[in-house]
Design an enzyme around this catalytic site. Sequence first.
Site, PDB file in Angstrom:
ATOM      1  N   GLU A  48       0.923  -0.896   0.220  1.00  0.00           N
ATOM      2  CA  GLU A  48      -0.137   0.131  -0.093  1.00  0.00           C
ATOM      3  C   GLU A  48       1.197   1.527  -0.106  1.00  0.00           C
ATOM      4  OE1 GLU A  48      -3.144  -0.751  -0.371  1.00  0.00           O
ATOM      5  OE2 GLU A  48      -3.174  -2.636   0.802  1.00  0.00           O
ATOM      6  N   GLY A  49       1.969   1.033  -0.949  1.00  0.00           N
ATOM      7  CA  GLY A  49       3.460   2.463  -1.090  1.00  0.00           C
ATOM      8  C   GLY A  49       3.944   2.154   0.298  1.00  0.00           C
TER       9      GLY A  49
END
Length: 583
Positions: A389-390
């Site tokens: 998610e980053g």
Amino acid sequence: MVSPQEVFTPEDFNDEQRMIAKTTADFVNNEVLPNMEKLEEQYKTGDFSLTVSLLRKAADIGLLAGDIPAKYGGLELDKVCQMLVSEFISRSGGFSVSLGGHTGIGTWPITYFGTPEQKAYYLPKLGTGEWLAAYALSEPGSGSDALGARAKAVLNAEGTHYILNGTKMWISNAGFADIFIVFCKVDGEKFSAFIVHRDYPGVSTGKEENKMGIHSSSTRQLILENVPVPKENLLGEIGKGHLIAFNCLNLGRYKLGGGVVGGAKSILEHTAKYVMERKQFDRPIGSFGAIKHKIGEMVARIYATESMSYRTAGLIHNILADVDADDVDRILKGIEEYAIECSIMKVYGSEMLGYVADEAVQSFGGYGYSEEYPVARAYRDARINRIFEGTNEINRLLIPGMLLKRSMRGELPLMQATQRILDELLAGPSFDEEDDAPLSKERKAIVDAKKIALLIAGIAVQKYGQKLTEEQEVLIAFSDIAMDVFAMESSYLRALKLHQSRPHETTTRDALAATQVFINDAVGRIELTARRILPTISEGDNLRIQLAAIKRFSKYEMVDTVRLRRYLADRAYEVQGYPVFTI
């Protein structure tokens, strides 16, 4: 500062939310955990039929349909319920990645950006598990720089299909997904999203990645070679794919906040039991101070992360409470309002889980390094959360970036608030009256920590202006302070709310102890970070004045954290797990 009544806490769960949590927990305990050994072996053969079977069993009890609107056959659960599903499914390790990849980033793009026809066609099938989904954003040459994608889509001469070419990397569920949300650049320029079916000509996948952890999830390359995709499968608008990609990642970060809490609680349960069974020098190792420190710290960090995760879930729930499921613009605006908190939860939570897993292995000693014991898998599985998610580095840059953008748009009076802090410094110290209210010292510590955060932000903006985005070390230092402030305040508000409603309960004493431990140490971390970064953004007399201000705002009457951690450890032994809250 807000009042305790304004925040949502786990103690506020209603009957429906508790039922969803129990349903998820029962499914994991009865269906998934007994099959963990088989699930962990699937990646060696590439046969994920057991995962697919379990996903469809999860669908039978509604666990794949929580985010889907009721009109498309879904449960349309509130955001707190969805967080609870993430928390309790996370105990299943890599299987939770498979389920989350399907219900989250695999389904959300259609839920929030699909046309009415796309929603009516796909969502019922995704909710029942008839079709399983995957999200294909990353590429071999573009990870954090998602907009640097090289995958290309070109409309054919007949104007009926886009022809897709490219390779996508690290795609969860790629081994068995029926549809893929694929991001490509139309004509090599306009970043866009498409719904791609596995059975389209030219779609193939690479071999299973030999990953460090989450072995029970499938991860492969997705290869696109002249794949004809009907133009009706374009998601959203051409050139607006970034809105889909980044909004879905924000939602994923919010869900991950619940997931890491559940994973950490599971690890704590295993560890608390083990250290009281394992004896050395004729006594349980859990009775020694060194181990009690680890267990007490686990409890405090889980408590802080749990508090801010459900606080954020409550904020998102409230802002979306009266929004129609088809009102996508208002939904996305509501989620964007708390995008900063979602990034904080992702970073803070994943690093909390990493700490808990690492100290669990250490507490198990040599046995912790053996695959025969559960903490070895937990340790391997935990590491990916700081990349998912980053990366945490990217999210640490997003936190101040989003704050500064809001300030520039006039939505956040950052510079005015900073000026008030500077005026306060010039006025000299004030002499506050003694306050005997519960956690009054902790409240003052939070107020002062916010002043430090504002001071650092304001000085940095004054020095660098628009070029601040290039000063990553400064941005990361501010993020670390801001995250600690949010965790401190969330912990404090929850403990105070408990004290006001249930002053004599044991769990209230647990929450008060965890809050004091956490805030005591957070004040020291904030002071150290501020003192480290100030010489980078200031100098001379200004620097001396600002360092004196940091010292003044870091003044805090320390508490006996050794005693408090021992208390929290003893409570963890007593309940054989996390003591503050249980469903």
